[in-house]
Motif scaffolding. Structure first.
Motif, short mmCIF file in Angstrom:
data_model
loop_
_atom_site.label_atom_id
_atom_site.label_comp_id
_atom_site.label_asym_id
_atom_site.label_seq_id
_atom_site.Cartn_x
_atom_site.Cartn_y
_atom_site.Cartn_z
N TYR A 303 3.97 -2.81 0.31
CA TYR A 303 4.29 -1.53 -0.30
C TYR A 303 4.82 -1.68 -1.71
O TYR A 303 4.51 -0.89 -2.60
CB TYR A 303 5.32 -0.77 0.57
CG TYR A 303 4.69 -0.02 1.70
CD1 TYR A 303 4.84 -0.43 3.01
CD2 TYR A 303 3.95 1.12 1.45
CE1 TYR A 303 4.27 0.27 4.03
CE2 TYR A 303 3.37 1.82 2.48
CZ TYR A 303 3.53 1.39 3.77
OH TYR A 303 2.96 2.09 4.79
N SER A 304 5.62 -2.70 -1.93
CA SER A 304 6.15 -2.87 -3.28
C SER A 304 5.03 -3.17 -4.26
O SER A 304 4.96 -2.61 -5.35
CB SER A 304 7.16 -4.01 -3.33
OG SER A 304 7.96 -4.00 -2.21
N TYR A 305 4.15 -4.05 -3.83
CA TYR A 305 3.07 -4.41 -4.74
C TYR A 305 2.17 -3.21 -4.99
O TYR A 305 1.71 -2.98 -6.11
CB TYR A 305 2.27 -5.58 -4.16
CG TYR A 305 1.41 -6.28 -5.17
CD1 TYR A 305 0.11 -6.64 -4.87
CD2 TYR A 305 1.90 -6.58 -6.43
CE1 TYR A 305 -0.67 -7.28 -5.79
CE2 TYR A 305 1.12 -7.21 -7.36
CZ TYR A 305 -0.17 -7.57 -7.04
OH TYR A 305 -0.96 -8.20 -7.96
N LEU A 306 1.94 -2.43 -3.94
CA LEU A 306 1.16 -1.21 -4.10
C LEU A 306 1.78 -0.27 -5.12
O LEU A 306 1.09 0.31 -5.96
CB LEU A 306 1.06 -0.47 -2.76
CG LEU A 306 -0.24 -0.59 -2.01
CD1 LEU A 306 -0.17 0.24 -0.76
CD2 LEU A 306 -1.38 -0.11 -2.87
N SER A 307 3.10 -0.15 -5.02
CA SER A 307 3.75 0.76 -5.96
C SER A 307 3.58 0.25 -7.39
O SER A 307 3.33 1.03 -8.32
CB SER A 307 5.23 0.92 -5.63
OG SER A 307 5.94 -0.24 -5.95
N TYR A 308 3.69 -1.06 -7.55
CA TYR A 308 3.50 -1.63 -8.88
C TYR A 308 2.09 -1.34 -9.39
O TYR A 308 1.90 -0.87 -10.52
CB TYR A 308 3.76 -3.12 -8.82
CG TYR A 308 3.65 -3.83 -10.15
CD1 TYR A 308 2.55 -4.58 -10.47
CD2 TYR A 308 4.68 -3.73 -11.07
CE1 TYR A 308 2.45 -5.21 -11.69
CE2 TYR A 308 4.60 -4.37 -12.28
CZ TYR A 308 3.49 -5.12 -12.59
OH TYR A 308 3.40 -5.74 -13.79
N LEU A 309 1.11 -1.63 -8.55
CA LEU A 309 -0.27 -1.45 -8.98
C LEU A 309 -0.58 0.01 -9.26
O LEU A 309 -1.26 0.33 -10.23
CB LEU A 309 -1.22 -2.01 -7.92
CG LEU A 309 -1.18 -3.52 -7.77
CD1 LEU A 309 -2.06 -3.95 -6.62
CD2 LEU A 309 -1.63 -4.19 -9.04
#
Lengths: 715, 164
Positions: A303-309
């Motif tokens: 989820y964190s990486y998704l938010s970044y992307l």
């Protein structure tokens, strides 16, 4: 010494590996995706020369080239880091980032020397998409939330206004320098200078983190510098893109500038919202991970990486998104997920961010060795000077304003450290590579590298002695005692109440309001039903109990010491203790089983008897301490249903037997009841159903009593 | 400040009574709201006049710390001690100069509410007293209280900035 030799041997081995394996025809960027996975390329394969027969031995390097190189680089980076920590007195003097850059320089130099062409450089995409997120995620997850929000105003003040001040100052004065040195720098336009200013002015979170963490200054100072470096990303991103688009536009109007200003706000708040959204989603998802605990940590990262992307896709500030996401989901995830998953999350975060950071610094070193440098004394020196001057004046001015509004003034020493700790790092470096090509681009690259090297080496190395010299307040090392926590809480409530009386909507008011909202809605929605309760007092208490159980004297919570070794492991004598305990427990078990059935005495039918013994051994395996013994005695001693006290106990036990992983809640409960247990068995005796039961339980209870007393004596 | 006093004083009697305080919604929701209220009414009086109101609120003035030397934090003994004394009084309802276990339990119960079981409360209180109680009299005196909070920055915690 031996360790040092082995490590350097290993280092040089992997270095040679990197050298040899990189194919001579234009080395690929180490983070390329593997070119073709399915097909069998046998171009570079050597083989034993058996004409027309089966090849017994063949080597196919191209097939695995890309992953192999990536792994080699990571190996090199990690070995360098290991070597750094084993090298005696070096860590005390030189910060890790410096050593890593030096190693990178060395490697780059060797590669250049051998192959006479530029070594692989850090591509901006690889940096922004793969190397930066883990570091920022780690920073966001372990962000001290309370301190951050208390200082949020100041941090925002520094981040937004400070960065603006720096950018405009550096840009404009650089333009002045260019005008003065018409001969060599005449073709650098104002916009170029401003663009350069925007990328060089920003304080870099990676560099700041790595240097400040070794320094252990007081938390307020740390959070100010660190928070500023995180939040100024929004401003930097916008200004950079703004000036870049201005460069492409035929002309710039006032409207564009105004729109640019709006963009800062949009970018910042957009990043925040994206982060919040994904954070809450992650919290919600973690609520349901009880049946598949192994992948629970994965959700945090995904989820964190998704938010970044996502926020990068929308041209919002990715850093702000990921920090918000991590900070939001943390309390809910920690409550929802088992303790082992929590530990894995923390360790993975630390590991990934550590690897990323090491790689970044090494590549900074390697990329310095290039043949695209262009040197210009006036430009470089003036940039360096201006960076320092503008940062110092900026900090001074802003602090003068902000101190009037703060309860806790930022002292001059702190200001000095804030100004001096404005390190530049890899973000500037990647940004400078992304500029559209123009004649003086190489000059910019060179200058950026010089500034980065200067700040990391000179400022990084000298800041630690300066901190000691100036008696800057250092960090407190101990976990707050329980009384401290209780009294602090009381005082918080007190001040909130006073603020109410006074009608002043200060920080405490908002914090109280948020806590109420949190408790009423968010926690109920996002946290599993059986894990709802946890006030900070309770948490501190549980943490203290847990530490005592492990019998380890710790001087600082693990959060304080992120990159060094983790907690000392449980000693091996725990094995023998466990054996003794389980043997004792067997005896108890065998006695209790025929004597009575919990179901006849307890109305609590949800308790599954068959699970109980299983759970006992399980929890023994997880919590090796005398407390588990007292726990079991307790549940056997505390039989009578009508007593309200007991239902509290049984409720927690019920919870624990249904969800066998939550031994945390259980054993901390047991620690509590253990002490009051001595009085309970007596009361329990009266409420028993049958004399036979009474008798056995009496015997058992007396045993418990003695055991409890024994343990308490030990304590 | 007087304007504030007047705005709180609903029935314009020139002094505050308990109902005025209760009218403040936020205070009602505050776990220790009742105690804060009682702190304003010193020595069994029914009303608070302006001077005592101001005196109580003066505890929350931000202290002026002159820092000539970093490292050794020079605390003006009066103000920090006064703040601590005020906080101490919130616990010590019977004004005997000590926080007994029962008083601590009451405060804990108010603050932690229904989150914890009774045993946990007991053990938390037990532990807190164990940590702070140096003369082993099973109660926390003012000095022990002060000592347990010596690392906390009371001055900034207990300040409401507009009262400067």
């Amino acid at each position: 010494m031996a360790a040092l030799w082995t490590l350097s041997l290993l280092l040089s081995a992997s270095l040679l590996g990197c050298l040899a394996m990189t194919s001579p025809d234009g080395s690929p960027l180490p983070h390329n995706l593997p070119p073709s996975l399915g097909t069998n390329i046998s171009d570079g394969s050597l083989s034993v020369d058996l004409p027309m027969a089966l090849r017994v031995f063949s080597m196919d390097y191209h097939h695995i080239q890309a992953p192999f190189e990536i792994v080699l680089w990571i190996m090199l980076a990690s070995l360098a880091k290991l070597g750094f920590h084993w090298s005696g007195r070096v860590p005390a003097v030189v910060p890790e980032s410096c050593v890593l850059i030096m190693v990178g320089l060395l490697v780059g130099g060797v590669i250049y020397g051998v192959r006479h062409s530029a070594p692989p450089t850090l591509s901006a995409d690889a940096f922004f998409l793969f190397l930066l997120p883990p570091i920022v995620l780690d920073a966001g997850y372990f962000l001290p939330g309370r301190l951050f929000f208390e200082n949020l105003g100041t941090i925002l003040w520094y981040a937004v206004l400070g960065t603006l001040w720096n950018v405009l100052g550096i840009g404009l004065s650089l333009y002045g320098v260019c005008l003065l040195a018409q001969s060599s720098l005449g073709d650098v336009s104002l916009l170029h200078c401003l663009l350069f200013g925007s990328l060089i002015a920003a304080v870099d979170p990676v560099a700041v983190l790595s240097v400040f963490q070794e320094m252990q200054v007081n938390e307020q100072l740390h959070i100010l510098v660190f928070g500023e470096s995180l939040l100024n990303d929004a401003v930097t991103v916008v200004l950079y893109k703004l000036f870049e688009s201005f460069l492409r536009l035929p002309s710039v109007s006032g409207l564009d500038v105004l729109l640019g200003g709006c963009r800062v706000v949009v970018v910042g708040i957009g990043g925040l919202c994206v982060g919040l959204f994904f954070g809450l989603l992650a919290a919600l998802t973690s609520r349901f991970t009880s049946r598949a605990q192994v992948i629970a940590p994965l959700f945090v990262f995904l989820y964190s990486y998704l938010s970044y992307l996502t926020s990068e896709m929308l041209h919002f500030s990715g850093i702000m998104a990921i920090v918000t996401c991590a900070a939001t989901m943390k309390q809910y995830v920690e409550a929802n997920v088992s303790e082992r998953s929590n530990t894995s999350i923390q360790y993975f975060l630390k590991m990934w961010s550590s690897v990323s950071e090491t790689l970044i610094f090494i590549f900074l070193g390697v990329s310095t060795i290039q043949d695209i440098h262009m040197w210009s004394w006036p430009f470089v020196c003036s940039t360096l000077l201006l960076c320092l001057i503008w940062r110092a004046t900026g900090v001074l001015l802003l602090t003068a304003f902000v101190n009037k509004l703060r309860r806790n003034a930022v002292t001059f020493r702190d200001q000095f450290i804030i100004a001096y700790g404005g390190l530049r790092g890899a973000i500037c470096f990647s940004l400078v590579f992304l500029i559209d090509d123009f004649p003086k681009k190489r000059l910019f690259i060179t200058t950026t590298i010089v500034v980065i090297l200067f700040t990391v080496f000179v400022q990084g190395m000298t800041i630690k002695p300066l901190v000691e010299l100036l008696y800057v307040k250092r960090k407190k090392r101990a976990l707050p005692t329980l009384s401290e926590e209780i009294h602090s809480r009381l005082i918080d409530h007190l001040v909130a109440g006073i603020e109410d009386v006074v009608g002043y909507w200060g920080q405490h008011y908002w914090k109280d309001k948020f806590e109420q909202f949190n408790k009423k809605y968010l926690r109920r929605f996002l946290i599993r039903n059986d894990r709802q309760a946890s006030s900070s007092i309770l948490r501190v208490y549980q943490e203290l109990e847990r530490r005592e159980q492990r019998g380890v004297e710790e001087e600082a919570p693990p959060i304080v010491d992120p990159r060094s070794q983790g907690r000392p492991l449980l000693p091996e004598e725990m094995e023998s203790i466990r054996r003794i305990l389980s043997r004792n427990l067997q005896n108890f078990n065998n006695k209790q089983t025929p004597a009575y059935s919990r179901h006849t005495l307890h109305q609590d039918t949800s308790v599954d008897r068959t699970r109980k013994p299983l759970y006992r051994h399980q929890s023994l395996g997880e919590r090796y301490s005398y407390n588990t013994i007292t726990h079991f005695q307790g549940e056997d001693g505390g039989l009578s249903e009508p007593q309200r006290v007991r239902t509290g106990l049984s409720r927690s036990h019920t919870v624990c037997s249904i969800s066998p992983r939550s031994t945390l809640l259980d054993s901390s409960d047991s620690a509590g009841p253990a002490q009051t247990r001595s009085t309970d068995p007596k009361a329990a005796r009266e409420d028993l159903v049958s004399p036979k039961h009474k008798e056995t339980v009496e015997r058992a209870a007396r045993k418990h009593l003695s055991f409890v007393l024994e343990n308490e004596k030990q304590q | 400040m007087f304007i504030l006093f007047e705005s709180l004083d609903r029935d314009n009697r020139g002094c505050l009574s308990p109902d005025d305080f209760e009218a403040l919604g936020g205070l009602a929701m505050n776990p220790i709201g009742g105690r804060i209220m009682e702190a304003f009414f010193s020595s069994g009086q029914d009303t608070v006049d302006f001077s005592s109101f101001v005196r109580i609120l003066a505890h929350f003035r931000p202290t002026d710390r002159n820092r000539n030397k970093e490292g050794a934090q020079q605390e003006l003994p009066s103000s920090r001690t006064r703040k601590l004394k005020f906080a101490f009084q919130l616990y010590d309802m019977d004004r005997d100069g000590k926080i007994s276990r029962e008083e601590l339990l009451q405060v804990l119960r108010a603050m932690l509410g229904l989150q914890v079981t009774e045993e946990q409360l007991q053990s938390i209180a037990e532990r807190a007293i164990q940590e702070a109680d140096l003369d082993k009299d099973d109660a926390i005196s003012f000095d022990e209280f002060k000592k347990s909070l010596e690392k906390t920055d009371i001055d900034t915690k207990m300040s409401v900035s507009f009262l400067k």
